[in-house]
Write a protein that holds these residues in place. Structure first.
Motif, PDB file in Angstrom:
ATOM      1  N   SER A 214      35.729  62.500  41.005  1.00  0.00           N
ATOM      2  CA  SER A 214      35.985  62.084  42.100  1.00  0.00           C
ATOM      3  C   SER A 214      35.584  63.142  43.404  1.00  0.00           C
ATOM      4  CB  SER A 214      37.665  62.378  42.203  1.00  0.00           C
ATOM      5  OG  SER A 214      37.466  64.201  42.196  1.00  0.00           O
ATOM      6  N   ARG A 256      34.617  51.314  42.642  1.00  0.00           N
ATOM      7  CA  ARG A 256      35.263  51.282  41.511  1.00  0.00           C
ATOM      8  C   ARG A 256      35.499  52.278  41.644  1.00  0.00           C
ATOM      9  NH1 ARG A 256      32.712  47.543  37.551  1.00  0.00           N
ATOM     10  NH2 ARG A 256      34.506  48.176  36.119  1.00  0.00           N
ATOM     11  N   LYS A 257      36.468  52.202  40.576  1.00  0.00           N
ATOM     12  CA  LYS A 257      37.564  53.924  39.785  1.00  0.00           C
ATOM     13  C   LYS A 257      36.352  54.955  39.759  1.00  0.00           C
ATOM     14  CE  LYS A 257      40.629  56.488  36.817  1.00  0.00           C
ATOM     15  NZ  LYS A 257      41.186  55.970  35.879  1.00  0.00           N
ATOM     16  N   PHE A 258      36.057  56.139  40.002  1.00  0.00           N
ATOM     17  CA  PHE A 258      35.808  57.025  39.483  1.00  0.00           C
ATOM     18  C   PHE A 258      35.255  57.304  38.747  1.00  0.00           C
ATOM     19  CE2 PHE A 258      38.261  60.157  39.815  1.00  0.00           C
ATOM     20  CZ  PHE A 258      39.253  60.434  40.643  1.00  0.00           C
ATOM     21  N   THR A 260      33.211  55.257  37.209  1.00  0.00           N
ATOM     22  CA  THR A 260      33.465  54.177  35.989  1.00  0.00           C
ATOM     23  C   THR A 260      31.863  53.723  35.656  1.00  0.00           C
ATOM     24  OG1 THR A 260      35.200  53.494  36.484  1.00  0.00           O
ATOM     25  CG2 THR A 260      33.481  51.387  36.276  1.00  0.00           C
ATOM     26  N   THR A 262      29.159  51.808  36.757  1.00  0.00           N
ATOM     27  CA  THR A 262      28.394  49.964  37.598  1.00  0.00           C
ATOM     28  C   THR A 262      27.421  49.949  37.454  1.00  0.00           C
ATOM     29  OG1 THR A 262      27.835  51.936  39.675  1.00  0.00           O
ATOM     30  CG2 THR A 262      29.958  51.307  39.207  1.00  0.00           C
ATOM     31  N   GLY A 273      33.489  59.495  44.486  1.00  0.00           N
ATOM     32  CA  GLY A 273      34.978  59.935  45.252  1.00  0.00           C
ATOM     33  C   GLY A 273      34.347  59.076  46.500  1.00  0.00           C
ATOM     34  N   GLU A 276      27.486  56.322  44.486  1.00  0.00           N
ATOM     35  CA  GLU A 276      27.214  56.557  43.072  1.00  0.00           C
ATOM     36  C   GLU A 276      26.254  57.725  42.855  1.00  0.00           C
ATOM     37  OE1 GLU A 276      27.777  52.028  42.472  1.00  0.00           O
ATOM     38  OE2 GLU A 276      26.376  52.955  41.283  1.00  0.00           O
ATOM     39  N   VAL A 306      34.042  54.155  31.354  1.00  0.00           N
ATOM     40  CA  VAL A 306      34.511  55.347  32.331  1.00  0.00           C
ATOM     41  C   VAL A 306      34.169  56.570  32.225  1.00  0.00           C
ATOM     42  CG1 VAL A 306      36.340  56.502  33.713  1.00  0.00           C
ATOM     43  CG2 VAL A 306      35.896  53.754  32.867  1.00  0.00           C
TER      44      VAL A 306
END
Length: 308
Positions: A214, A256-258, A260, A262, A273, A276, A306
């Protein structure tokens, strides 16, 4: 100059080597006691002890200095100066006053910034623009003595603890010999530290090793390189620990949700947060250190996974 050297880890070895090869005389070495390692708890000497024995210098390994353990040594040797590099213990008054020119120390930071136990790691972790070495006169406080000589270096985005450690360890002998020469000639310049600019480099803890995706990409990258190659930051994937050796920050916004994954091109892309982080080298639990490409080829990870 007749020198008594005090030091313990690899960082101190180039300094001892440099003094041994100089015109000065290293009369004795004080280092930490042998420590048990491995499954059989076999005793191993410090790197400084190994170096001292190579040059046939007498070595002393007191458990403590508080009760006058090396007072007889100082009185018999009467060194002109005591040189300290990463010895690992607080020096009592009888040691500070045990030589004609007192004690000098090569500290791995640009004092008064990063006094304390982990100056190199904290400088990298904080994303400092530069790092460096300070030769200082040892005083009673923690790294509070007058500064005698400094050398600074630009902190590059791909520097890690290993490159910073080696660079400063190798430049320390030059600075120490320059200060010793200045002391001998009476031309040394003492600069008091500005207490208003002092910061403390706390010892690295287990909490420092945990990755929090995050956070910003640059902060995560700085943390990874500050603890590489040892002890390494870690996270978890599918319940297994993954230690991260090397990374690159990216300003790509994934949405995307931290944590994850990608992407898997040229490394493991992980949402943070902001931006990347791209993991390029890692140490999976129960395996050897490897490039991210080898981990990906082994089907150890997929897009959408994740990190915890």
């Amino acid at each position: 100059m007749k020198i008594l050297f005090m030091g313990s880890p690899d960082f101190a070895v180039p300094s001892l080597e440099g003094l041994c090869k100089s015109e000065h005389s290293v009369c004795s070495v004080v280092t930490q006691p042998d420590k048990p390692k491995g499954r059989n708890y076999e005793l191993y000497p410090t790197p400084v002890k190994v170096c001292a024995e190579k040059y046939s210098i007498p070595v002393y390994t007191p458990e403590s200095l508080r009760n006058g353990e090396i007072k007889d040594l100082l009185e018999s040797e009467r060194p002109d100066i005591i040189v300290v590099v990463a010895y690992g213990k607080i020096l009592p008054d009888y040691v500070l006053n045990g030589a004609k020119f007192g004690c000098i120390n090569a500290h791995a930071s640009l004092l008064p910034r990063w006094r304390g136990a982990a100056p190199m790691q904290r400088a990298i972790m904080s994303g400092d623009a530069e790092y460096g070495l300070t030769v200082m006169k040892i005083a009673k406080g923690l790294d509070t003595g007058d500064m005698l000589l400094k050398k600074s270096f630009k902190l590059r985005i791909d520097d890690n603890l290993e490159t910073v450690h080696d660079n400063m360890a190798n430049c320390a002998p030059e600075l120490l010999l320059e200060v010793i020469s200045q002391l001998e000639s009476g031309k040394v310049k003492c600069e008091p530290q500005d207490e208003s600019k002092a910061t403390y480099a706390e010892k690295i803890t287990k909490d420092d090793e945990i990755l929090d995706f995050s956070d910003t990409a640059i902060n995560i990258h700085n943390k990874i390189r500050a603890l590489s190659p040892f002890p390494l930051c870690y996270t978890r994937l599918n319940g297994r620990i993954i230690k991260v050796i090397e990374s690159k920050p990216s300003d790509k916004i994934s949405g995307r949700k931290f944590g994850t994954v990608t992407g898997l091109d040229n490394g493991i892309h992980v949402a943070c947060g902001d931006g990347e982080i791209i993991i390029t080298k890692l140490l999976p639990e129960g395996k050897k250190r490897m490039n991210a490409a080898d981990f990906i080829r082994g089907r150890g990870i997929s897009i959408g996974d994740v990190f915890e």
